[in-house]
Enzyme design. Structure first.
Site, PDB file in Angstrom:
ATOM      1  N   TYR A  32      55.087 -17.257  66.244  1.00  0.00           N
ATOM      2  CA  TYR A  32      54.316 -17.905  65.171  1.00  0.00           C
ATOM      3  C   TYR A  32      52.880 -17.372  65.153  1.00  0.00           C
ATOM      4  O   TYR A  32      51.976 -18.015  65.696  1.00  0.00           O
ATOM      5  CB  TYR A  32      54.294 -19.420  65.379  1.00  0.00           C
ATOM      6  CG  TYR A  32      55.653 -20.061  65.562  1.00  0.00           C
ATOM      7  CD1 TYR A  32      56.589 -20.085  64.520  1.00  0.00           C
ATOM      8  CD2 TYR A  32      55.992 -20.677  66.768  1.00  0.00           C
ATOM      9  CE1 TYR A  32      57.826 -20.697  64.687  1.00  0.00           C
ATOM     10  CE2 TYR A  32      57.236 -21.297  66.938  1.00  0.00           C
ATOM     11  CZ  TYR A  32      58.140 -21.293  65.896  1.00  0.00           C
ATOM     12  OH  TYR A  32      59.360 -21.909  66.067  1.00  0.00           O
ATOM     13  N   TRP A  36      49.575 -22.868  61.580  1.00  0.00           N
ATOM     14  CA  TRP A  36      50.517 -23.873  61.079  1.00  0.00           C
ATOM     15  C   TRP A  36      49.826 -25.221  60.938  1.00  0.00           C
ATOM     16  O   TRP A  36      49.038 -25.642  61.800  1.00  0.00           O
ATOM     17  CB  TRP A  36      51.711 -24.022  62.023  1.00  0.00           C
ATOM     18  CG  TRP A  36      52.949 -23.375  61.522  1.00  0.00           C
ATOM     19  CD1 TRP A  36      53.979 -23.975  60.867  1.00  0.00           C
ATOM     20  CD2 TRP A  36      53.308 -21.989  61.601  1.00  0.00           C
ATOM     21  NE1 TRP A  36      54.946 -23.056  60.548  1.00  0.00           N
ATOM     22  CE2 TRP A  36      54.569 -21.831  60.981  1.00  0.00           C
ATOM     23  CE3 TRP A  36      52.679 -20.865  62.127  1.00  0.00           C
ATOM     24  CZ2 TRP A  36      55.205 -20.604  60.882  1.00  0.00           C
ATOM     25  CZ3 TRP A  36      53.301 -19.646  62.033  1.00  0.00           C
ATOM     26  CH2 TRP A  36      54.552 -19.519  61.409  1.00  0.00           C
ATOM     27  N   TRP A  38      50.647 -28.801  60.907  1.00  0.00           N
ATOM     28  CA  TRP A  38      50.530 -29.927  61.833  1.00  0.00           C
ATOM     29  C   TRP A  38      50.308 -29.471  63.264  1.00  0.00           C
ATOM     30  O   TRP A  38      49.759 -30.209  64.066  1.00  0.00           O
ATOM     31  CB  TRP A  38      51.664 -30.928  61.675  1.00  0.00           C
ATOM     32  CG  TRP A  38      53.036 -30.601  62.204  1.00  0.00           C
ATOM     33  CD1 TRP A  38      53.598 -29.382  62.383  1.00  0.00           C
ATOM     34  CD2 TRP A  38      54.010 -31.571  62.627  1.00  0.00           C
ATOM     35  NE1 TRP A  38      54.878 -29.514  62.854  1.00  0.00           N
ATOM     36  CE2 TRP A  38      55.163 -30.843  63.021  1.00  0.00           C
ATOM     37  CE3 TRP A  38      54.052 -32.954  62.696  1.00  0.00           C
ATOM     38  CZ2 TRP A  38      56.320 -31.473  63.482  1.00  0.00           C
ATOM     39  CZ3 TRP A  38      55.204 -33.572  63.154  1.00  0.00           C
ATOM     40  CH2 TRP A  38      56.315 -32.844  63.545  1.00  0.00           C
ATOM     41  N   ASP A  39      50.685 -28.222  63.579  1.00  0.00           N
ATOM     42  CA  ASP A  39      50.351 -27.690  64.903  1.00  0.00           C
ATOM     43  C   ASP A  39      48.848 -27.794  65.120  1.00  0.00           C
ATOM     44  O   ASP A  39      48.385 -28.207  66.191  1.00  0.00           O
ATOM     45  CB  ASP A  39      50.769 -26.213  65.025  1.00  0.00           C
ATOM     46  CG  ASP A  39      52.278 -26.018  64.918  1.00  0.00           C
ATOM     47  OD1 ASP A  39      52.840 -26.382  63.877  1.00  0.00           O
ATOM     48  OD2 ASP A  39      52.886 -25.508  65.874  1.00  0.00           O
ATOM     49  N   TYR A  85      56.306 -12.291  60.842  1.00  0.00           N
ATOM     50  CA  TYR A  85      57.011 -13.543  60.598  1.00  0.00           C
ATOM     51  C   TYR A  85      57.740 -13.459  59.266  1.00  0.00           C
ATOM     52  O   TYR A  85      57.395 -12.640  58.416  1.00  0.00           O
ATOM     53  CB  TYR A  85      55.984 -14.694  60.584  1.00  0.00           C
ATOM     54  CG  TYR A  85      56.589 -16.059  60.360  1.00  0.00           C
ATOM     55  CD1 TYR A  85      57.234 -16.725  61.391  1.00  0.00           C
ATOM     56  CD2 TYR A  85      56.511 -16.690  59.106  1.00  0.00           C
ATOM     57  CE1 TYR A  85      57.809 -17.986  61.186  1.00  0.00           C
ATOM     58  CE2 TYR A  85      57.071 -17.941  58.890  1.00  0.00           C
ATOM     59  CZ  TYR A  85      57.728 -18.582  59.938  1.00  0.00           C
ATOM     60  OH  TYR A  85      58.276 -19.820  59.728  1.00  0.00           O
ATOM     61  N   GLY A 171      58.920 -30.624  59.490  1.00  0.00           N
ATOM     62  CA  GLY A 171      58.559 -30.142  60.822  1.00  0.00           C
ATOM     63  C   GLY A 171      59.763 -30.178  61.762  1.00  0.00           C
ATOM     64  O   GLY A 171      59.767 -29.547  62.801  1.00  0.00           O
ATOM     65  N   ASP A 173      62.883 -28.964  61.408  1.00  0.00           N
ATOM     66  CA  ASP A 173      63.607 -28.087  60.484  1.00  0.00           C
ATOM     67  C   ASP A 173      65.124 -28.287  60.366  1.00  0.00           C
ATOM     68  O   ASP A 173      65.650 -28.414  59.281  1.00  0.00           O
ATOM     69  CB  ASP A 173      63.355 -26.622  60.859  1.00  0.00           C
ATOM     70  CG  ASP A 173      61.876 -26.293  60.916  1.00  0.00           C
ATOM     71  OD1 ASP A 173      61.052 -27.196  60.720  1.00  0.00           O
ATOM     72  OD2 ASP A 173      61.548 -25.123  61.167  1.00  0.00           O
ATOM     73  N   TRP A 367      65.835 -28.653  66.841  1.00  0.00           N
ATOM     74  CA  TRP A 367      65.603 -30.080  66.590  1.00  0.00           C
ATOM     75  C   TRP A 367      66.895 -30.882  66.627  1.00  0.00           C
ATOM     76  O   TRP A 367      66.989 -31.949  66.038  1.00  0.00           O
ATOM     77  CB  TRP A 367      64.885 -30.248  65.233  1.00  0.00           C
ATOM     78  CG  TRP A 367      63.460 -29.762  65.281  1.00  0.00           C
ATOM     79  CD1 TRP A 367      62.991 -28.559  64.836  1.00  0.00           C
ATOM     80  CD2 TRP A 367      62.325 -30.446  65.829  1.00  0.00           C
ATOM     81  NE1 TRP A 367      61.630 -28.448  65.067  1.00  0.00           N
ATOM     82  CE2 TRP A 367      61.189 -29.599  65.672  1.00  0.00           C
ATOM     83  CE3 TRP A 367      62.139 -31.692  66.442  1.00  0.00           C
ATOM     84  CZ2 TRP A 367      59.919 -29.964  66.093  1.00  0.00           C
ATOM     85  CZ3 TRP A 367      60.862 -32.046  66.861  1.00  0.00           C
ATOM     86  CH2 TRP A 367      59.775 -31.178  66.687  1.00  0.00           C
ATOM     87  N   GLU A 410      58.320 -24.344  74.073  1.00  0.00           N
ATOM     88  CA  GLU A 410      58.345 -24.973  72.751  1.00  0.00           C
ATOM     89  C   GLU A 410      59.173 -26.268  72.804  1.00  0.00           C
ATOM     90  O   GLU A 410      58.778 -27.285  72.253  1.00  0.00           O
ATOM     91  CB  GLU A 410      58.968 -23.972  71.766  1.00  0.00           C
ATOM     92  CG  GLU A 410      58.812 -24.329  70.303  1.00  0.00           C
ATOM     93  CD  GLU A 410      59.430 -23.264  69.388  1.00  0.00           C
ATOM     94  OE1 GLU A 410      60.009 -22.282  69.904  1.00  0.00           O
ATOM     95  OE2 GLU A 410      59.339 -23.411  68.157  1.00  0.00           O
TER      96      GLU A 410
HETATM   97  C1  2M8 Z   1      58.917 -24.570  63.415  1.00  0.00           C
HETATM   98  O1  2M8 Z   1      59.038 -24.278  62.020  1.00  0.00           O
HETATM   99  C2  2M8 Z   1      58.793 -22.971  61.461  1.00  0.00           C
HETATM  100  C3  2M8 Z   1      58.713 -23.145  59.954  1.00  0.00           C
HETATM  101  O2  2M8 Z   1      57.637 -23.994  59.646  1.00  0.00           O
HETATM  102  C4  2M8 Z   1      59.860 -21.968  61.819  1.00  0.00           C
HETATM  103  O3  2M8 Z   1      60.909 -22.331  62.361  1.00  0.00           O
HETATM  104  O4  2M8 Z   1      59.637 -20.781  61.552  1.00  0.00           O
HETATM  105  C5  2M8 Z   1      58.980 -26.096  63.564  1.00  0.00           C
HETATM  106  O5  2M8 Z   1      59.208 -26.466  64.892  1.00  0.00           O
HETATM  107  C6  2M8 Z   1      57.683 -26.724  63.036  1.00  0.00           C
HETATM  108  O6  2M8 Z   1      57.660 -28.104  63.297  1.00  0.00           O
HETATM  109  C7  2M8 Z   1      56.449 -26.060  63.648  1.00  0.00           C
HETATM  110  O7  2M8 Z   1      55.294 -26.555  63.044  1.00  0.00           O
HETATM  111  C8  2M8 Z   1      56.500 -24.532  63.506  1.00  0.00           C
HETATM  112  C9  2M8 Z   1      55.370 -23.824  64.265  1.00  0.00           C
HETATM  113  O8  2M8 Z   1      55.288 -24.302  65.579  1.00  0.00           O
HETATM  114  O9  2M8 Z   1      57.752 -24.028  63.990  1.00  0.00           O
END
Ligand code: 2M8
Length: 446
Positions: A32, A36, A38-39, A85, A171, A173, A367, A410
């Site tokens: 990532y 992001w 809410w992160d 990404y 969040g 997913d 999740w 994670e």
């Molecule tokens: C995860 O989501 C992203 C898309 O937003 C992904 O899978 O690429 C989820 O765990 C999400 O809650 C989180 O904010 C994000 C970045 O950590 O990864």
């Protein structure tokens, strides 16, 4: 085994330092690389204990990407990290919306609004209260606008229950709660845009990530949004995934409460926010509580039914003080059961994201069963709010132990016998919330 928690605290700070890229903190180095939504909220809470300026900068940089209609985007892209990404700006084409902010690259959806909650924690934890107050004055209008966006554009019944229009907005997913609304979407592969997943090319096992069938639907929805130029009303008319999510609304309700505290502190008019908060709280209880099963379920607006899948995110009304004492008793009974790992047992870590006894649980898949630190953190606060202190402490203890034993992963395997971390490593919110839990009740105990 006794852990050196003070050394771990330093390690957690090192993870955040490694992920800081000048004005925001990426969730992890490889998987990532962008910012992001809410992160950043959770990360700011971690910083608030030892670097107030960075905590403020984290939220400030996110809010700088706010859309004209108030929406805070799910991802703010870093020009220098493009190519790492999927999907990135070329796919989202968010500039098709007249609401898109100029000079910044973002996706075209949002995420759970934890930011007012984080901003209030920056004030409470920060050393420099004057500076923090100035910061709250600066961001209050943006925070308020971000909540107003939900009540204006995602509140079809006007009752304060807002909907999400993509699983990424939750969040959570690939939560089992989305199986019916998502998998009900029929995909004509010949009409689906060509795309290539990048998440499974980062050394993470496919078994720990969403399926290709899920990704097809994620992409179908993005394609639908861009074809509608991100027009909310048009999307509402044609989108097959519209869900009033228990967790999302609970997080919004908690953030409304923080926004009220912020507004009071800085002398702003909070009458609108009070009305929003009260509506959302009432509507969660009215529409999402199942009188038969004594749990909250998400409501699928498209199929007009409750989803009927009880995931750990359905316990989050506790975080916002939504349930009555009686409802809280039912929630506690479910949360502290063999289904979600009861206290005083040696077999599992709390709180698995999904029911361990369900046919659909998969304890290594994203999740659909693993323990997540941000979810545990919100549940800890919810349990504490209702006086379930022993359970709250058990959840906190598991946050500390999981990270101490397996690193800043994670997500984590709930069964102790198979104990390990999953997904990516050096994950920012795991480190940040570990820090917060260390400071909670005084880390010197360790
Ligand atoms: C995860 O989501 C992203 C898309 O937003 C992904 O899978 O690429 C989820 O765990 C999400 O809650 C989180 O904010 C994000 C970045 O950590 O990864």
């Amino acid at each position: 085994m006794r852990k050196d928690y003070k050394a771990l605290l330093e390690e957690a700070k090192t993870v955040l330092k490694g992920n800081w890229v000048g004005h925001y903190t990426r969730p992890s180095p490889a998987l990532y690389p962008h910012q992001w939504n809410w992160d950043s909220g959770f990360i700011a809470i971690g910083y608030s204990h030892y670097n107030q300026r960075k905590a403020e900068e984290e939220l400030r940089s996110l809010l700088n990407a706010q859309w004209k209609n108030g929406m805070v985007p799910q991802i703010v892209f870093n020009q220098e990290a493009l190519g790492g990404y999927f999907p990135e700006p070329d796919f989202w084409q968010a500039e098709r919306s007249p609401e898109f902010p100029s000079n910044i690259l973002t996706s075209g959806i949002t995420m759970p609004p934890i930011h007012a909650t984080a901003a209030w924690m920056i004030y409470k934890n920060g050393d420099d209260k004057r500076e923090a107050e100035g910061f709250l004055r600066e961001i209050f209008p943006k925070l308020k606008m971000s909540h107003e966006y939900f009540y204006k554009h995602r509140n079809p019944d006007g009752n304060g229950l807002v909907y999400i229009r993509h699983p990424w907005e939750s969040g959570f997913d690939n939560s089992p709660a989305w199986d019916i609304p998502l998998r009900g979407i029929n995909i004509d592969k010949s009409k689906l845009p060509l795309y290539e997943r990048r998440d499974i090319k980062k050394g993470i096992s496919k078994e720990e990530r969403p399926t290709d069938e899920d990704y097809d639907r994620y992409i179908y929805l993005v394609d639908l949004f861009r074809n509608n130029d991100y027009d909310e009303a048009a999307i509402y008319e044609s989108c097959p995934f519209l869900v009033q999510d228990v967790a999302f609304n609970s997080i919004l309700c908690n953030a409304d409460q923080s926004l009220m505290q912020i507004g009071e502190l800085i002398g702003e008019d909070i009458s609108d926010v009070m009305e929003w908060e009260s509506k959302t709280r009432t509507a969660i209880n009215k529409k999402l509580w199942s009188r038969e099963d004594h749990v909250y379920y998400d409501y699928d607006l498209y199929n007009r039914s409750l989803t009927g899948k009880n995931t750990a995110t359905d316990f989050l009304p506790l975080f916002a003080g939504v349930p009555s004492e009686e409802q809280a008793g039912f929630i506690f009974a479910s949360l502290d059961s063999v289904n979600f790992c009861e206290m005083h047992n040696n077999k599992c870590f709390s709180v698995p994201s999904y029911d361990l006894k369900s046919h659909y649980v998969d304890t290594k898949n994203y999740w659909r069963g693993p323990v997540w630190i941000n979810l545990n953190w919100m549940l800890y606060h919810g349990l504490k709010r209702y006086g379930f202190l022993e359970k709250a402490m058990a959840v906190r203890q598991d946050i500390l132990e999981l990270t101490a034993m397996y690193g800043f992963h994670e997500y984590f395997e709930p069964y102790k016998g198979r104990g390990r971390g999953y997904g990516t490593d050096n994950f920012s919110w795991t480190a940040a919330l570990f820090i917060d839990m260390m400071f909670e009740n005084g880390f010197l105990r360790y």
